[in-house]
Design an enzyme around this catalytic site. Structure first.
Site, short mmCIF file in Angstrom:
data_model
loop_
_atom_site.label_atom_id
_atom_site.label_comp_id
_atom_site.label_asym_id
_atom_site.label_seq_id
_atom_site.Cartn_x
_atom_site.Cartn_y
_atom_site.Cartn_z
N ARG A 148 0.85 -1.18 0.00
CA ARG A 148 0.00 0.00 0.00
C ARG A 148 0.89 1.23 0.00
O ARG A 148 1.92 1.24 0.70
CB ARG A 148 -0.89 0.00 1.25
CG ARG A 148 -2.01 1.01 1.24
CD ARG A 148 -2.76 1.08 2.54
NE ARG A 148 -2.10 1.96 3.49
CZ ARG A 148 -2.69 2.39 4.59
NH1 ARG A 148 -3.92 1.99 4.90
NH2 ARG A 148 -2.06 3.21 5.41
N TYR A 160 -3.76 11.05 5.61
CA TYR A 160 -3.84 9.76 6.29
C TYR A 160 -2.68 8.85 5.88
O TYR A 160 -2.24 8.84 4.73
CB TYR A 160 -5.17 9.06 5.94
CG TYR A 160 -5.07 7.62 6.26
CD1 TYR A 160 -4.80 6.68 5.28
CD2 TYR A 160 -5.09 7.20 7.59
CE1 TYR A 160 -4.61 5.35 5.60
CE2 TYR A 160 -4.90 5.88 7.92
CZ TYR A 160 -4.66 4.95 6.92
OH TYR A 160 -4.44 3.65 7.24
N ASP A 210 -5.25 3.72 0.09
CA ASP A 210 -6.39 3.91 1.00
C ASP A 210 -6.82 5.37 0.97
O ASP A 210 -6.09 6.26 1.41
CB ASP A 210 -5.96 3.52 2.43
CG ASP A 210 -7.16 3.42 3.38
OD1 ASP A 210 -6.99 2.86 4.48
OD2 ASP A 210 -8.27 3.86 3.00
N HIS A 212 -9.39 6.46 2.50
CA HIS A 212 -9.76 6.62 3.92
C HIS A 212 -10.98 7.51 4.11
O HIS A 212 -10.98 8.44 4.92
CB HIS A 212 -8.57 7.17 4.72
CG HIS A 212 -8.51 6.62 6.11
ND1 HIS A 212 -8.98 7.27 7.20
CD2 HIS A 212 -8.06 5.43 6.57
CE1 HIS A 212 -8.81 6.55 8.29
NE2 HIS A 212 -8.24 5.41 7.93
N GLU A 236 -9.22 2.04 -1.61
CA GLU A 236 -9.92 1.62 -0.39
C GLU A 236 -10.70 2.78 0.21
O GLU A 236 -10.25 3.91 0.22
CB GLU A 236 -8.88 1.15 0.61
CG GLU A 236 -9.41 0.71 1.94
CD GLU A 236 -8.31 0.31 2.87
OE1 GLU A 236 -7.24 -0.13 2.38
OE2 GLU A 236 -8.47 0.45 4.08
N GLU A 262 -13.95 -1.93 6.53
CA GLU A 262 -13.24 -2.09 7.81
C GLU A 262 -13.98 -1.45 8.98
O GLU A 262 -13.86 -1.90 10.10
CB GLU A 262 -11.82 -1.53 7.71
CG GLU A 262 -11.71 -0.05 7.65
CD GLU A 262 -10.27 0.42 7.55
OE1 GLU A 262 -9.55 -0.04 6.65
OE2 GLU A 262 -9.87 1.23 8.41
N ARG A 283 -13.86 -5.72 3.38
CA ARG A 283 -12.79 -5.59 4.37
C ARG A 283 -13.21 -5.84 5.80
O ARG A 283 -12.46 -5.56 6.73
CB ARG A 283 -12.16 -4.20 4.23
CG ARG A 283 -11.22 -4.13 3.04
CD ARG A 283 -10.51 -2.83 2.89
NE ARG A 283 -9.81 -2.31 4.04
CZ ARG A 283 -8.68 -2.78 4.53
NH1 ARG A 283 -8.12 -3.85 3.97
NH2 ARG A 283 -8.10 -2.21 5.56
N TRP A 402 -12.28 11.50 8.96
CA TRP A 402 -10.82 11.26 9.10
C TRP A 402 -10.46 9.97 8.44
O TRP A 402 -11.21 8.97 8.54
CB TRP A 402 -10.41 11.20 10.57
CG TRP A 402 -8.96 10.85 10.69
CD1 TRP A 402 -7.87 11.67 10.45
CD2 TRP A 402 -8.41 9.55 10.96
NE1 TRP A 402 -6.72 10.97 10.59
CE2 TRP A 402 -7.00 9.68 10.89
CE3 TRP A 402 -8.97 8.31 11.25
CZ2 TRP A 402 -6.14 8.59 11.12
CZ3 TRP A 402 -8.12 7.24 11.47
CH2 TRP A 402 -6.73 7.39 11.42
C1 CS2 Z 1 -6.56 1.97 7.95
C2 CS2 Z 1 -6.33 1.90 9.42
O1 CS2 Z 1 -5.27 0.01 7.82
C3 CS2 Z 1 -6.15 0.70 7.27
O2 CS2 Z 1 -6.68 0.41 6.20
O3 CS2 Z 1 -7.82 2.36 7.54
O4 CS2 Z 1 -5.06 2.42 9.65
C4 CS2 Z 1 -7.33 2.63 10.29
O5 CS2 Z 1 -7.17 4.02 10.10
C5 CS2 Z 1 -7.09 2.24 11.74
O6 CS2 Z 1 -7.21 0.85 11.85
C6 CS2 Z 1 -8.08 2.92 12.65
O7 CS2 Z 1 -7.93 2.44 13.97
MG MG Z 2 -8.31 1.56 5.63
#
Ligand code: CS2
Ligand code: MG
Length: 402
Positions: A148, A160, A210, A212, A236, A262, A283, A402
């Protein structure tokens, strides 16, 4: 008849905070479950300690599905990250116990191996593009076949995914760090550095990115189109996924594969994304989506629609849920990829895991159960530290995702 005799909720901060559930049976067999919800850990610890643990004492640990239904339907108030993480921890611990009782690794209970290992990706990042390119090279040299890539957007301190230190840890402050965000600056900058990664390293490995949750659907469509020549494995979380219909718009404009899930925690949260094939990878995780029992339901639904798995695996998912993920990933027919960010060195003092990395893949141990042990004495050296995830603010000061 074997019964659940003891339930411990273990909170410690070895490098970062983890909440771990340990269930002990009347035969003295123990099982572990990850109950970590980054930034809201104590909510799950209390849910387990104050509301769930009293209900488990005296139950038959072998009745995993019945316990799952009892905790899900019996709560009345359904779904959500706290509830589903608590149920996940119980479920995972019961699968650990079942494996130990049967003398088999959990993947054997789930149908046995479908593949030799679990393809993983890790996180390359940089405060600028040269630093990112060096980090991508480092991971390729370590044998990763998937990487990534995230770079800081010049002038945007809230980008991020830019690591400071050995592993990327966003929950680093004792109050939320308020970080600036500029979507236009990101949209102008990110496609360029992803193209530079391809120019430097070619197309012989999987490149992931990502977003995010930061873009609107049309911005995500614009981003997806702008990176099509980079042949990303996925983009992502291109847009917040509460509104599953938003992905229809993105799908109409770009062939860049999409991964999301996620922060979602039940089959209902991803049903339309899967059945309308609005995403290519789901995810959701063992720790936040109801454990092995529920996640395998999500994965089976995804398999019907040619959606592959791509579970979250950041530092805030403990070695317990990472081991459970590898056991499940090893068996499901529609496995795609597993995130593997690793953990701070201190975590290895508390969690002894049999999971190994080789040839770009993770491999579970063949020990009965999940193959993870928890060292209480080591955990005592790392008392709980409250930490928060950041908050993003647009340049006009309003809160952003975020
Ligand atoms: C992120 C994570 O790994 C990822 O794909 O989205 O770093 C996420 O921000 C953290 O798990 C939040 O606790
Ligand atoms: Mg992520």
């Amino acid at each position: 008849m074997t019964r659940i005799e003891r339930v411990d909720v273990l909170v410690a901060s070895p490098g970062r905070t983890f909440v771990t559930l340990r269930i002990t049976t009347s035969d003295g067999v123990t099982g572990l479950g990850d109950a970590t919800l980054n930034g809201r850990e104590l909510a799950v610890a209390s849910y387990l300690r104050d509301h769930v643990a009293p209900l488990l004492i005296g139950r038959d640990p072998a009745r995993i599905e019945d316990t799952w239904q009892y905790l899900y339907r019996g709560a009345y108030w359904r779904r959500g990250p706290v509830t589903m993480t608590a149920i996940a921890a119980v479920d995972t611990a019961l699968w650990d116990i079942k494996g130990k009782t049967a003398g088999l690794p959990v993947y054997e209970l789930l149908g046995g191996r479908s593949r030799d290992g679990v393809l993983v990706y890790s996180h390359a990042s940089g405060s600028d593009v040269p630093e990112l390119l060096d980090d991508v090279e480092r991971f390729l040299d370590l044998g990763y076949r998937a990487v990534r890539a995230q770079a800081a957007v010049p002038g945007v301190g809230g980008t991020y995914g830019v690591r400071k230190g050995k592993v990327y840890e966003p929950a680093a402050t004792d109050l939320p760090d308020e970080q600036p965000w500029d979507t236009e600056a990101y949209l102008r900058f990110a496609p360029g550095y992803l193209a530079e990664v391809r120019e430097r390293f070619g197309f012989g490995f999987h490149l992931l990115h990502d977003v995010h949750h930061r873009l609107s659907p049309i911005e995500a469509a614009r981003f997806g189109k702008s990176v099509e020549d980079c042949a990303l494995f996925w983009m992502e979380d291109p847009t917040p996924a509460e509104n599953q219909e938003a992905f229809r718009l993105i799908r109409r404009h770009t062939t860049t594969p999409i991964a999301t899930g996620e922060v979602l925690n039940s089959i209902w949260d991803v049903k339309d994304l899967i059945t309308e094939q609005l995403i290519d990878y789901v995810r959701t995780t063992v720790v936040h989506a109801g454990g092995i029992t529920h996640l395998r339901r999500i994965f089976d639904l995804a398999a019907l629609y040619q959606v592959r798995t791509g579970s979250h695996g950041a530092t805030d998912l403990s070695p317990v849920s990472m081991a459970a993920a590898v056991h499940l990933d090893l068996t499901v027919p529609n496995f795609g990829i597993q995130e593997h960010m690793g953990h701070p060195d201190e975590a290895a003092e508390v969690f002894r895991t049999g999971v190994t990395f080789a040839d770009g893949m993770l491999h579970p141990s063949d020990a009965p159960g999940l193959g993870v042990e928890y060292d209480d004495r080591a955990a005592e050296r790392y008392p709980y530290q409250q930490r928060y995830l950041p908050v993003a603010r647009r340049l006009d000061g309003s809160v952003h995702d975020w």
